[in-house]
Motif scaffolding. Structure first.
Motif, PDB file in Angstrom:
ATOM      1  N   ILE A   8       0.843  -1.198   0.000  1.00  0.00           N
ATOM      2  CA  ILE A   8       0.000   0.000   0.000  1.00  0.00           C
ATOM      3  C   ILE A   8       0.877   1.246   0.000  1.00  0.00           C
ATOM      4  O   ILE A   8       1.765   1.402   0.841  1.00  0.00           O
ATOM      5  N   ARG A   9       0.632   2.104  -0.992  1.00  0.00           N
ATOM      6  CA  ARG A   9       1.303   3.411  -1.054  1.00  0.00           C
ATOM      7  C   ARG A   9       0.215   4.474  -1.035  1.00  0.00           C
ATOM      8  O   ARG A   9      -0.528   4.630  -2.004  1.00  0.00           O
ATOM      9  N   MET A  10       0.113   5.168   0.066  1.00  0.00           N
ATOM     10  CA  MET A  10      -0.963   6.130   0.242  1.00  0.00           C
ATOM     11  C   MET A  10      -0.670   7.433  -0.514  1.00  0.00           C
ATOM     12  O   MET A  10       0.476   7.860  -0.629  1.00  0.00           O
ATOM     13  N   SER A  11      -1.720   8.052  -0.998  1.00  0.00           N
ATOM     14  CA  SER A  11      -1.590   9.337  -1.676  1.00  0.00           C
ATOM     15  C   SER A  11      -1.169  10.416  -0.685  1.00  0.00           C
ATOM     16  O   SER A  11      -1.676  10.477   0.438  1.00  0.00           O
ATOM     17  N   GLU A  12      -0.231  11.251  -1.077  1.00  0.00           N
ATOM     18  CA  GLU A  12       0.247  12.319  -0.198  1.00  0.00           C
ATOM     19  C   GLU A  12      -0.716  13.496  -0.160  1.00  0.00           C
ATOM     20  O   GLU A  12      -0.705  14.299   0.759  1.00  0.00           O
ATOM     21  N   THR A  13      -1.527  13.630  -1.184  1.00  0.00           N
ATOM     22  CA  THR A  13      -2.526  14.708  -1.229  1.00  0.00           C
ATOM     23  C   THR A  13      -3.899  14.103  -1.466  1.00  0.00           C
ATOM     24  O   THR A  13      -4.029  13.098  -2.162  1.00  0.00           O
ATOM     25  N   LYS A  14      -4.907  14.684  -0.888  1.00  0.00           N
ATOM     26  CA  LYS A  14      -6.272  14.206  -1.049  1.00  0.00           C
ATOM     27  C   LYS A  14      -7.058  15.155  -1.957  1.00  0.00           C
ATOM     28  O   LYS A  14      -6.954  16.375  -1.825  1.00  0.00           O
ATOM     29  N   LYS A  15      -7.826  14.575  -2.844  1.00  0.00           N
ATOM     30  CA  LYS A  15      -8.655  15.376  -3.745  1.00  0.00           C
ATOM     31  C   LYS A  15      -9.861  15.932  -3.003  1.00  0.00           C
ATOM     32  O   LYS A  15     -10.323  15.371  -2.010  1.00  0.00           O
ATOM     33  N   ALA A  16     -10.381  17.018  -3.524  1.00  0.00           N
ATOM     34  CA  ALA A  16     -11.630  17.564  -2.989  1.00  0.00           C
ATOM     35  C   ALA A  16     -12.788  16.683  -3.444  1.00  0.00           C
ATOM     36  O   ALA A  16     -12.844  16.262  -4.604  1.00  0.00           O
ATOM     37  N   LYS A  17     -13.687  16.386  -2.528  1.00  0.00           N
ATOM     38  CA  LYS A  17     -14.823  15.515  -2.851  1.00  0.00           C
ATOM     39  C   LYS A  17     -16.002  16.376  -3.301  1.00  0.00           C
ATOM     40  O   LYS A  17     -16.355  17.353  -2.648  1.00  0.00           O
ATOM     41  N   VAL A  24     -21.983  13.407 -11.279  1.00  0.00           N
ATOM     42  CA  VAL A  24     -22.426  12.865 -12.552  1.00  0.00           C
ATOM     43  C   VAL A  24     -21.735  11.512 -12.719  1.00  0.00           C
ATOM     44  O   VAL A  24     -20.734  11.235 -12.057  1.00  0.00           O
ATOM     45  N   PHE A  25     -22.259  10.698 -13.603  1.00  0.00           N
ATOM     46  CA  PHE A  25     -21.737   9.334 -13.695  1.00  0.00           C
ATOM     47  C   PHE A  25     -20.359   9.295 -14.364  1.00  0.00           C
ATOM     48  O   PHE A  25     -20.184   9.788 -15.478  1.00  0.00           O
ATOM     49  N   GLY A  26     -19.385   8.715 -13.638  1.00  0.00           N
ATOM     50  CA  GLY A  26     -18.101   8.392 -14.233  1.00  0.00           C
ATOM     51  C   GLY A  26     -17.159   9.541 -14.515  1.00  0.00           C
ATOM     52  O   GLY A  26     -16.259   9.415 -15.357  1.00  0.00           O
ATOM     53  N   ARG A  27     -17.300  10.647 -13.808  1.00  0.00           N
ATOM     54  CA  ARG A  27     -16.431  11.798 -14.052  1.00  0.00           C
ATOM     55  C   ARG A  27     -15.439  12.067 -12.920  1.00  0.00           C
ATOM     56  O   ARG A  27     -14.440  12.746 -13.114  1.00  0.00           O
ATOM     57  N   THR A  28     -15.726  11.542 -11.741  1.00  0.00           N
ATOM     58  CA  THR A  28     -14.899  11.811 -10.568  1.00  0.00           C
ATOM     59  C   THR A  28     -14.331  10.494 -10.045  1.00  0.00           C
ATOM     60  O   THR A  28     -15.044   9.483 -10.008  1.00  0.00           O
ATOM     61  N   PHE A  29     -13.067  10.510  -9.631  1.00  0.00           N
ATOM     62  CA  PHE A  29     -12.415   9.285  -9.178  1.00  0.00           C
ATOM     63  C   PHE A  29     -11.745   9.492  -7.819  1.00  0.00           C
ATOM     64  O   PHE A  29     -11.315  10.596  -7.490  1.00  0.00           O
ATOM     65  N   THR A  30     -11.669   8.423  -7.057  1.00  0.00           N
ATOM     66  CA  THR A  30     -11.175   8.508  -5.690  1.00  0.00           C
ATOM     67  C   THR A  30      -9.649   8.652  -5.657  1.00  0.00           C
ATOM     68  O   THR A  30      -8.999   8.762  -6.699  1.00  0.00           O
ATOM     69  N   ASP A  31      -9.084   8.604  -4.459  1.00  0.00           N
ATOM     70  CA  ASP A  31      -7.651   8.878  -4.287  1.00  0.00           C
ATOM     71  C   ASP A  31      -6.744   7.705  -4.637  1.00  0.00           C
ATOM     72  O   ASP A  31      -5.547   7.902  -4.877  1.00  0.00           O
ATOM     73  N   HIS A  32      -7.293   6.497  -4.664  1.00  0.00           N
ATOM     74  CA  HIS A  32      -6.431   5.316  -4.825  1.00  0.00           C
ATOM     75  C   HIS A  32      -7.013   4.330  -5.834  1.00  0.00           C
ATOM     76  O   HIS A  32      -8.191   4.402  -6.192  1.00  0.00           O
ATOM     77  N   MET A  33      -6.167   3.393  -6.275  1.00  0.00           N
ATOM     78  CA  MET A  33      -6.603   2.312  -7.154  1.00  0.00           C
ATOM     79  C   MET A  33      -5.823   1.048  -6.827  1.00  0.00           C
ATOM     80  O   MET A  33      -4.733   1.099  -6.261  1.00  0.00           O
ATOM     81  N   PHE A  34      -6.408  -0.069  -7.192  1.00  0.00           N
ATOM     82  CA  PHE A  34      -5.779  -1.381  -6.979  1.00  0.00           C
ATOM     83  C   PHE A  34      -5.177  -1.844  -8.299  1.00  0.00           C
ATOM     84  O   PHE A  34      -5.788  -1.705  -9.361  1.00  0.00           O
ATOM     85  N   ILE A  35      -3.973  -2.413  -8.235  1.00  0.00           N
ATOM     86  CA  ILE A  35      -3.303  -2.924  -9.438  1.00  0.00           C
ATOM     87  C   ILE A  35      -2.649  -4.266  -9.127  1.00  0.00           C
ATOM     88  O   ILE A  35      -2.093  -4.476  -8.046  1.00  0.00           O
ATOM     89  N   ALA A  36      -2.712  -5.188 -10.087  1.00  0.00           N
ATOM     90  CA  ALA A  36      -1.927  -6.420 -10.043  1.00  0.00           C
ATOM     91  C   ALA A  36      -1.432  -6.701 -11.455  1.00  0.00           C
ATOM     92  O   ALA A  36      -2.109  -6.372 -12.438  1.00  0.00           O
ATOM     93  N   VAL A  50      -2.282   1.930  -4.827  1.00  0.00           N
ATOM     94  CA  VAL A  50      -1.431   3.099  -5.054  1.00  0.00           C
ATOM     95  C   VAL A  50      -2.318   4.318  -5.301  1.00  0.00           C
ATOM     96  O   VAL A  50      -3.525   4.187  -5.540  1.00  0.00           O
ATOM     97  N   PRO A  51      -1.741   5.517  -5.264  1.00  0.00           N
ATOM     98  CA  PRO A  51      -2.535   6.696  -5.608  1.00  0.00           C
ATOM     99  C   PRO A  51      -3.104   6.596  -7.029  1.00  0.00           C
ATOM    100  O   PRO A  51      -2.454   6.048  -7.928  1.00  0.00           O
ATOM    101  N   TYR A  52      -4.299   7.108  -7.209  1.00  0.00           N
ATOM    102  CA  TYR A  52      -4.897   7.148  -8.546  1.00  0.00           C
ATOM    103  C   TYR A  52      -4.035   8.063  -9.414  1.00  0.00           C
ATOM    104  O   TYR A  52      -3.815   9.229  -9.082  1.00  0.00           O
ATOM    105  N   GLU A  53      -3.528   7.523 -10.516  1.00  0.00           N
ATOM    106  CA  GLU A  53      -2.592   8.275 -11.340  1.00  0.00           C
ATOM    107  C   GLU A  53      -2.569   7.686 -12.743  1.00  0.00           C
ATOM    108  O   GLU A  53      -3.046   6.567 -12.972  1.00  0.00           O
ATOM    109  N   PRO A  54      -2.023   8.405 -13.714  1.00  0.00           N
ATOM    110  CA  PRO A  54      -1.938   7.884 -15.076  1.00  0.00           C
ATOM    111  C   PRO A  54      -1.074   6.627 -15.148  1.00  0.00           C
ATOM    112  O   PRO A  54      -0.163   6.428 -14.331  1.00  0.00           O
TER     113      PRO A  54
END
Length: 364
Positions: A8-17, A24-36, A50-54
């Protein structure tokens, strides 16, 4: 359940909710994502949150050229009792593996994938909206990542789960939508990939949806790809017709997605002793029922919209207004019951709901 070891690598900054009424549907994403990651001969490895990122992928990755990918869609719900609930997530994990098999992709361990999802939700639980009709949409997907321009299954893959707080899928909400019946284009045929939840099916539907949008319709109703006669499904949902007291829905035929909400609605209807029939149904039959005053209700079912009443069908320029363009009694009852079970307001007699945690803080 086996606990999946996850880095687990936590995001250093949190997005505004966003506020719930701004979702609206599918336009906003949370701070983290799962990857394998998957490597042939090694299997799935490096499970991480990990943090949600490109993403960084090789330009020759097979996903870009041959569309080898599958995905799922499910939701997490905040309940009045403080628990987070998932609705039949085991079915989604089974279906992503069925889709993967059709696309020559490796299966995920369903139990471990579900545990990874739960750990991700635990970390981003503050993103779950609490207002009526809102939820946390969950998008698991798998992409082929091997850099190779030969036409062959990839030897490397990436399994990712992202989260998105959402309001209603349609701006109309539970109010009836207008559907355009498609006669020109074909989305899928038996033997193709219609039963798999894969990107190509949706790309094939975009042109027809563009036409429908221009004519003021919310979605496209697809007919079979051979005779263009029999009803199959709507772009984002399965379809049901209440005709003279009986609920009819197209039988699974090799080109229709086996919807989890569809399956749940069928079980609910039979539990209520409502006459139900899974069979072929033509547009001619629907039009005749409409002319005779027997087409009582039409509604779609799917994870995104849950239940979506249909107030109008347009087939070859003939507009069929259903139930005076109003939400039918059965459609409303199904919506209220299913969303009630999903959010814990109504008892779950089927064992569909899984609790992620007993207590959660939620944004308004």
């Amino acid at each position: 359940m086996t606990k999946l070891p996850i880095q687990i690598r936590m995001s250093e900054t949190k997005k505004a909710k966003p506020l719930s009424d701004e979702l609206v549907f599918g336009r906003t994403f949370t701070d983290h994502m799962f990857i394998a990651d998957y490597t042939e001969g090694l299997g799935w490895h490096d499970h991480r949150i990990v943090p949600y990122e490109p993403l960084t992928l090789d330009p020759a990755a097979i996903i870009f050229h041959y569309g080898q990918t599958v995905f799922e869609g499910l939701k997490a719900y905040a309940s009045e009792d403080g628990a987070i609930r998932l609705f039949r997530p085991d079915e989604n994990m089974k279906r992503i593996n069925l889709s993967s098999d059709r696309l020559c992709m490796p299966p995920v361990n369903e139990e471990l994938a579900l545990d990874g999802l739960k750990q991700l939700i635990e970390i981003d639980k503050d993103w779950i909206p609490k207002s009526e009709g809102t939820s946390l949409y969950i998008r698991p997907f798998i992409i082929a990542t091997e850099p190779f321009l030969g036409v062959a299954p990839s030897s490397k893959y990436r399994f990712i789960i992202i989260l998105s707080p959402v309001g209603s899928y349609y701006k109309e909400g539970i109010h009836p939508v207008k559907i355009l019946v498609e006669n020109q284009f074909v989305r899928a045929v038996a033997g193709g990939t219609g039963t798999a939840k894969t990107a190509g099916n949706y790309a094939a539907a975009l042109k027809a949806q563009e036409v429908a949008d221009a004519e003021g319709y919310s979605q496209v109703l697809w007919l079979d790809g051979v005779e263009k006669k029999y009803v199959e499904e709507v772009g984002s949902m399965n379809i049901f017709f209440k005709i003279n007291g009986e609920v009819v829905t197209p039988a699974l035929n090799g080109s229709i997605l086996d919807g989890i909400t569809r399956k749940s609605i069928l079980q609910l209807l039979r539990h209520w002793n409502v006459p139900v029939n899974e069979r072929k149904i033509s547009m001619e039959e629907i039009q005749t029922a409409h002319v005779n005053g027997q087409l009582e209700e039409v509604f779609g079912t799917g994870t995104a919209a849950v239940i979506s009443p249909v107030g109008e069908l347009n087939w070859n320029g003939t507009k069929m207004v259903v139930n005076n363009g109003e939400t039918g009694t059965l459609s409303q009852k199904l919506y209220d019951t299913l969303t009630g079970i999903q959010t814990g307001k109504i008892e779950d007699p089927f064992g569909w709901v899984i609790k992620v945690t007993e207590d959660v803080k939620t944004n308004a």
